[in-house]
Design a protein around this motif. Structure first.
Motif, PDB file in Angstrom:
ATOM      1  N   VAL A 180      19.233   7.396   7.910  1.00  0.00           N
ATOM      2  CA  VAL A 180      20.521   6.714   7.715  1.00  0.00           C
ATOM      3  C   VAL A 180      21.498   7.080   8.836  1.00  0.00           C
ATOM      4  O   VAL A 180      22.374   6.278   9.180  1.00  0.00           O
ATOM      5  N   GLU A 181      21.340   8.262   9.422  1.00  0.00           N
ATOM      6  CA  GLU A 181      22.185   8.605  10.567  1.00  0.00           C
ATOM      7  C   GLU A 181      21.872   7.685  11.752  1.00  0.00           C
ATOM      8  O   GLU A 181      22.779   7.221  12.453  1.00  0.00           O
ATOM      9  N   LYS A 182      20.593   7.400  11.962  1.00  0.00           N
ATOM     10  CA  LYS A 182      20.221   6.459  13.022  1.00  0.00           C
ATOM     11  C   LYS A 182      20.778   5.070  12.725  1.00  0.00           C
ATOM     12  O   LYS A 182      21.291   4.392  13.628  1.00  0.00           O
ATOM     13  N   LEU A 183      20.689   4.648  11.467  1.00  0.00           N
ATOM     14  CA  LEU A 183      21.207   3.331  11.092  1.00  0.00           C
ATOM     15  C   LEU A 183      22.714   3.261  11.284  1.00  0.00           C
ATOM     16  O   LEU A 183      23.245   2.243  11.754  1.00  0.00           O
ATOM     17  N   LYS A 184      23.414   4.329  10.946  1.00  0.00           N
ATOM     18  CA  LYS A 184      24.881   4.367  11.118  1.00  0.00           C
ATOM     19  C   LYS A 184      25.247   4.195  12.582  1.00  0.00           C
ATOM     20  O   LYS A 184      26.185   3.450  12.924  1.00  0.00           O
ATOM     21  N   LYS A 185      24.536   4.868  13.482  1.00  0.00           N
ATOM     22  CA  LYS A 185      24.818   4.736  14.913  1.00  0.00           C
ATOM     23  C   LYS A 185      24.529   3.325  15.412  1.00  0.00           C
ATOM     24  O   LYS A 185      25.259   2.785  16.249  1.00  0.00           O
ATOM     25  N   GLN A 186      23.473   2.719  14.882  1.00  0.00           N
ATOM     26  CA  GLN A 186      23.154   1.348  15.285  1.00  0.00           C
ATOM     27  C   GLN A 186      24.223   0.378  14.811  1.00  0.00           C
ATOM     28  O   GLN A 186      24.595  -0.558  15.528  1.00  0.00           O
ATOM     29  N   MET A 187      24.742   0.590  13.613  1.00  0.00           N
ATOM     30  CA  MET A 187      25.776  -0.310  13.086  1.00  0.00           C
ATOM     31  C   MET A 187      27.089  -0.162  13.848  1.00  0.00           C
ATOM     32  O   MET A 187      27.896  -1.089  13.868  1.00  0.00           O
ATOM     33  N   SER A 188      27.314   0.990  14.463  1.00  0.00           N
ATOM     34  CA  SER A 188      28.535   1.157  15.266  1.00  0.00           C
ATOM     35  C   SER A 188      28.517   0.271  16.499  1.00  0.00           C
ATOM     36  O   SER A 188      29.569  -0.077  17.036  1.00  0.00           O
ATOM     37  N   ALA A 189      27.317  -0.099  16.952  1.00  0.00           N
ATOM     38  CA  ALA A 189      27.198  -0.932  18.151  1.00  0.00           C
ATOM     39  C   ALA A 189      26.802  -2.366  17.844  1.00  0.00           C
ATOM     40  O   ALA A 189      26.804  -3.204  18.744  1.00  0.00           O
ATOM     41  N   ASN A 190      26.472  -2.660  16.590  1.00  0.00           N
ATOM     42  CA  ASN A 190      25.977  -3.990  16.239  1.00  0.00           C
ATOM     43  C   ASN A 190      26.500  -4.360  14.860  1.00  0.00           C
ATOM     44  O   ASN A 190      26.332  -3.609  13.898  1.00  0.00           O
ATOM     45  N   SER A 191      27.111  -5.530  14.748  1.00  0.00           N
ATOM     46  CA  SER A 191      27.672  -5.977  13.468  1.00  0.00           C
ATOM     47  C   SER A 191      26.690  -6.795  12.652  1.00  0.00           C
ATOM     48  O   SER A 191      26.993  -7.171  11.512  1.00  0.00           O
ATOM     49  N   ASN A 192      25.522  -7.092  13.195  1.00  0.00           N
ATOM     50  CA  ASN A 192      24.526  -7.869  12.456  1.00  0.00           C
ATOM     51  C   ASN A 192      23.816  -7.000  11.426  1.00  0.00           C
ATOM     52  O   ASN A 192      23.907  -5.766  11.449  1.00  0.00           O
ATOM     53  N   GLU A 193      23.107  -7.621  10.556  1.00  0.00           N
ATOM     54  CA  GLU A 193      22.340  -6.895   9.544  1.00  0.00           C
ATOM     55  C   GLU A 193      21.155  -6.209  10.218  1.00  0.00           C
ATOM     56  O   GLU A 193      20.392  -6.834  10.965  1.00  0.00           O
ATOM     57  N   LEU A 194      20.994  -4.923   9.932  1.00  0.00           N
ATOM     58  CA  LEU A 194      19.969  -4.124  10.607  1.00  0.00           C
ATOM     59  C   LEU A 194      18.980  -3.568   9.596  1.00  0.00           C
ATOM     60  O   LEU A 194      19.347  -3.243   8.461  1.00  0.00           O
ATOM     61  N   PRO A 195      17.699  -3.446   9.988  1.00  0.00           N
ATOM     62  CA  PRO A 195      16.686  -2.923   9.063  1.00  0.00           C
ATOM     63  C   PRO A 195      16.555  -1.407   9.145  1.00  0.00           C
ATOM     64  O   PRO A 195      16.926  -0.775  10.144  1.00  0.00           O
TER      65      PRO A 195
ATOM     66  N   SER B 245      11.655   0.160   2.796  1.00  0.00           N
ATOM     67  CA  SER B 245      12.471  -0.560   3.782  1.00  0.00           C
ATOM     68  C   SER B 245      13.752  -1.014   3.118  1.00  0.00           C
ATOM     69  O   SER B 245      13.812  -1.185   1.883  1.00  0.00           O
ATOM     70  N   ALA B 246      14.784  -1.205   3.937  1.00  0.00           N
ATOM     71  CA  ALA B 246      16.078  -1.675   3.438  1.00  0.00           C
ATOM     72  C   ALA B 246      16.837  -2.281   4.604  1.00  0.00           C
ATOM     73  O   ALA B 246      16.460  -2.138   5.773  1.00  0.00           O
ATOM     74  N   ARG B 247      17.936  -2.970   4.272  1.00  0.00           N
ATOM     75  CA  ARG B 247      18.763  -3.606   5.300  1.00  0.00           C
ATOM     76  C   ARG B 247      20.235  -3.403   4.953  1.00  0.00           C
ATOM     77  O   ARG B 247      20.590  -3.271   3.776  1.00  0.00           O
ATOM     78  N   MET B 248      21.073  -3.358   6.007  1.00  0.00           N
ATOM     79  CA  MET B 248      22.511  -3.219   5.787  1.00  0.00           C
ATOM     80  C   MET B 248      23.236  -3.703   7.034  1.00  0.00           C
ATOM     81  O   MET B 248      22.726  -3.587   8.150  1.00  0.00           O
ATOM     82  N   LYS B 249      24.434  -4.239   6.849  1.00  0.00           N
ATOM     83  CA  LYS B 249      25.277  -4.624   7.968  1.00  0.00           C
ATOM     84  C   LYS B 249      26.587  -3.841   7.932  1.00  0.00           C
ATOM     85  O   LYS B 249      26.924  -3.213   6.914  1.00  0.00           O
TER      86      LYS B 249
END
Length: 842
Positions: A270-285, A298-302
């Motif tokens: 989730v730390e990796k996902l948080k960093k990805q969401m800081s740079a991308n507003s799209n829904e990420l897996p 698996s899960a997804r969040m934007k």
């Protein structure tokens, strides 16, 4: 001499060094700037830093992390109990109520205090710095959050002492960031003008701090500083992890909260996902293979869902910023800029909250990860005599109010707030008491503080007796919050009234310090002793005042009023000066230092010495274990390398029967390494490798000789051809060699014949030699013959020609040589200068 600054973080540490006229960040043995704050234990060795972080999941019960939040706290603290719930390693209560961790190390269970674990991390940081700087490192400045209490600061100093560091100063993180900002800005207003107000927001992994600083040229003054010790990047990670844990429980029928290993893996993802969401507003897996019970999840969040999920945390950040600005007494219009540092400040929602609060976009002129360590390195260079740094003073603030309590003359308790919130630090105050017997002062944190135990320490002042008249003598006590942010009773002195004749008798007393009746101290050589174990307070940019003790106006005024009882700042009243006829007798005061016994949350010197010795033994054991493992790895590497080469490029250089024996020896060694040779001493591995090399090195040498011989023969043959050509030219009378004596050329010819004969013989001896046989002539010998040839012939063939003196110029008819500067018009018959010279040559 090298000085370093250390940013001691809950997740990672950074090391900066002052050198080459600037500040640079040191990389560790993995070429990374960040060194994880992790300490792990193997069966026979300690694993520190990056290596410890890499095996956190597989060795989670023996990997210690997050211990910065436990430093200097008691086990029964509510905050500690909350922290312990997330740790997969066992945390226990020590006999003195402090915190210890139990690990398996050295073949048995051992318990280490948090100071020891922190010292182990500091040992690794010191090792990294010394490897990068190629010199011993001792002096350093270490950063701490602004909310650290005396107990936490003492614990950090103890840990640094165990690791062998000499801490020149403990610097609050906001002050370090402010120093890194201010010293490089040359456009700051001069001291007589209105200061530049800058807000620093540090969103770290476990803490968020907001500070308001006023800058003038060469000066930093902290106006306000607030912190939330339980608001950081990990709290955003926990919210995400809880959300996905509930989702996985519903969709996959698994609960990661009941499995420590699965929970650690989920936090990492989730730390990796948080960093990805800081740079991308799209829904990420987010995908995790074999997460629990051999199930892939698996899960997804934007980003919008993430911000909604962490709305309460963002609200706390906003409230902290508003409160700090209000405490500083500034308006939004008075703020010049807002600087952000810390990894969590990259979250877009936090940047948007800053924009809305201060109506200014956040500035990122500072390195968000390294600003604290760079500020610490600058401060360390300022405090070190080995560096010359631009003057820049730092005036920090006291985070929590400090109150002093005591027992009054009639068993009445008294107390006084000596250092309120946001009071200048470092700072000293002088208090006056009236006592007939020893008494004790207790320092506590007052107000609303997020700590289980508000007591700072107790300070007992001894050797107090009544005066000759049976009255209570005047006791002056100097209290101070030093540059490390640590409170202490710096000194205590008893003031005695004496006439001039008595003072002449006591003038030789080394512990006395004279004062006039009005309290002003003349110049003397008396030194006030430092009775606390804290670091030296001397600082070139600290405030100064009477006796180099800063005093506020209120304290001075109360001291002058001289009440007849102790009110915190009292003094004597009713003093008169005896008079004599014709001359006024002067009443002088004698000051005698009193011993102070301090009881604070700090390890004793004996305990620290024992822990230093224990840490040194573990460092030595780690070094020996590393050398042992390296020796074992060298044997294993040699086995694998030679096995492959014997079947490849070395196959032709070893006889078939020898190859079979060598391969069998290699296989036996490999089996031995994973059986009885698993945990042998270093000397055993060294001996084993030497036995292998006796078989393998001759084969490698034959291959090397075979590859090098053709080049060496070509070099020798080419040299012989050049010598033969030179002899032929000499025989033909070529002008290139006509200056060389015939005897010397005979020496060249003789050397040529000898080397040609040697070359023919050597070539014939090697032409039919099998590759698996050792060559009778080595490449080194061929190179030696070539060098011997060059030594004989080259000085002769390269002999320079003798210089030819130019003929003297002929004289003119007048007996003088014609001047070279004669104009062309003076040539005979009007000829040109050139033709005139031609006539002379004839």
């Amino acid at each position: 001499m090298s000085v370093i600054g250390i940013d001691f973080g809950n997740e990672s540490c950074y090391i900066a060094v002052a050198r080459a006229g600037g500040i640079e960040t040191i990389t560790n043995d993995y070429s990374l700037r960040a060194t994880p704050s992790c300490v792990a234990f193997g069966e026979n060795t300690r694993i520190l830093g990056v290596a410890a972080k890499n095996q956190m999941v597989t060795n989670m019960k023996n990997t210690i992390w997050g211990f910065k939040k436990l430093l200097g706290r008691s086990f029964r603290s509510p905050l500690v109990q909350k922290e312990v719930q997330a740790f997969p390693f066992p945390v226990i209560e020590m006999p003195d109520g402090s915190i210890g961790v139990r690990v398996y190390y050295g073949g048995e269970e051992q318990t280490f205090s948090i100071q020891q674990v922190t010292a182990m991390l500091f040992t690794k940081l010191k090792e990294i710095a010394e490897a990068a700087l190629h010199t011993k490192v001792c002096d350093c400045v270490i950063s701490v959050p602004s909310y650290f209490t005396d107990a936490e600061r003492h614990a950090l100093l103890d840990a640094a002492a165990i690791a062998g560091f000499n801490v020149l100063r403990i610097l609050n993180e906001p002050a370090a960031v402010g120093l890194a900002y201010g010293i490089y800005h040359q456009d700051l207003p001069p001291p007589e003008e209105k200061p530049r107000n800058v807000i620093f927001i540090d969103c770290g992994q476990s803490t968020t701090q907001v500070a308001v600083c006023a800058f003038n040229k060469g000066k930093l003054k902290m106006l306000s500083c607030l912190a939330d010790p339980n608001l950081g990047g990990r709290d955003f990670d926990n919210e995400l992890a809880l959300h996905f844990a509930a989702d996985f429980k519903k969709r996959y029928n698994i609960d990661p909260m009941n499995d420590k290993r699965a929970w650690l893996r989920l936090l990492t993802e989730v730390e990796k996902l948080k960093k990805q969401m800081s740079a991308n507003s799209n829904e990420l897996p987010m995908n995790i293979e074999c997460f629990m019970e051999e199930k892939d999840v698996s899960a997804r969040m934007k980003r919008a869902d993430f911000e909604k999920l962490t709305e309460n945390l963002l609200r706390r950040v906003h409230h902290l910023m508003r409160s700090c600005l209000q405490d500083s007494g500034l308006r939004v219009e008075d703020v010049h800029s807002v600087e952000i540092v810390g990894g969590s400040s990259r979250i877009p929602a936090i940047k948007q909250s800053i924009q809305e609060t201060f109506r200014k976009p956040p500035s990122t002129t500072l390195n968000q990860d390294e600003a604290v360590s760079r500020g610490c390195a600058l401060q360390c260079a300022m405090l070190s005599p080995a560096f010359k740094v631009r003057d820049f003073s730092i005036s920090d603030v006291q985070m929590y109010p400090i109150t002093l309590k005591w027992l009054g003359p009639d068993s009445e308790d008294g107390e006084m707030e000596v250092f309120p919130v946001n009071h200048q630090v470092p700072f000293s105050k002088m208090l006056t008491f009236y006592r007939k017997e020893p008494f004790t002062l207790q320092a506590v944190y007052s107000g609303n503080i997020p700590y289980h135990n508000p007591v700072i320490g107790e300070f007992k002042i001894d050797n107090i007796t009544p005066t000759a008249e049976g009255e209570s003598p005047k006791i002056k006590v100097k209290v101070r919050v030093n540059m490390n942010g640590v409170f202490k009773v710096a000194s205590a002195s008893l003031v005695e009234k004496k006439g001039a004749e008595e003072m002449e008798q006591d003038a030789a007393s080394p512990s006395a310090m004279e004062e006039t009746e009005d309290g002003k101290t003349p110049k003397s050589n008396t030194t006030v002793p430092n009775t606390n174990a804290a670091s030296d307070d001397s600082q070139k940019n600290g405030p100064v005042g009477e006796n180099d003790v800063p005093m506020d106006e209120k304290n001075d005024k109360q001291d002058q009023e001289k009440p007849n009882h102790m009110d915190g700042n009292g003094a004597e009243e009713g003093e008169t000066k005896p008079e004599r006829k014709g001359k006024k007798a002067k009443l002088v005061l004698k000051t005698v230092d009193l011993p102070i016994t301090s009881t604070v949350c700090q390890l004793s010197k004996d305990v620290i010495n024992d822990l230093v010795e224990r840490e040194s033994k573990m460092v030595m054991h780690d070094r020996q274990e590393k050398e042992r493992i390296d020796a074992r790895n060298a044997v294993e590497e040699y086995v694998y390398e030679m096995r492959n080469r014997i079947s490849d490029d070395l196959q032709e250089f070893i006889a078939s029967n020898d190859r079979e024996k060598f391969m069998q020896f290699l296989d036996e060694t490999e089996n031995w390494l994973y059986d009885e040779g698993e945990n042998c001493k270093k000397s055993v591995y060294v001996t084993r490798r030497q036995d292998l090399q006796k078989h393998g090195d001759p084969v490698v040498a034959r291959k090397k000789e075979f590859d090098e011989r053709p080049l060496c023969f070509d070099q020798l043959g080419g040299g012989l051809q050049q010598v033969r050509k030179a002899l032929d030219l000499f025989a033909q009378g070529d002008e290139k060699y006509n200056h060389i004596d015939a005897e010397d050329m005979k020496k060249v010819e003789k050397a040529l014949q000898e080397k040609e004969a040697w070359l023919d013989k050597a070539f014939n001896s090697l032409s039919n030699l099998p590759k698996e046989k050792n060559p009778p002539i080595l490449a080194q010998q061929i190179r030696a013959e070539k060098q011997a040839l060059d030594n004989v012939v080259m000085p002769i063939l390269n002999k320079p020609k003798p210089k030819v003196e130019p003929p003297p110029a002929p004289k003119s008819e007048g007996g003088e040589a014609p001047s070279a500067e004669s104009p062309a018009s003076e040539a005979p018959d009007g000829a040109s200068a050139a033709s005139s010279k031609m006539d002379v040559d004839q």
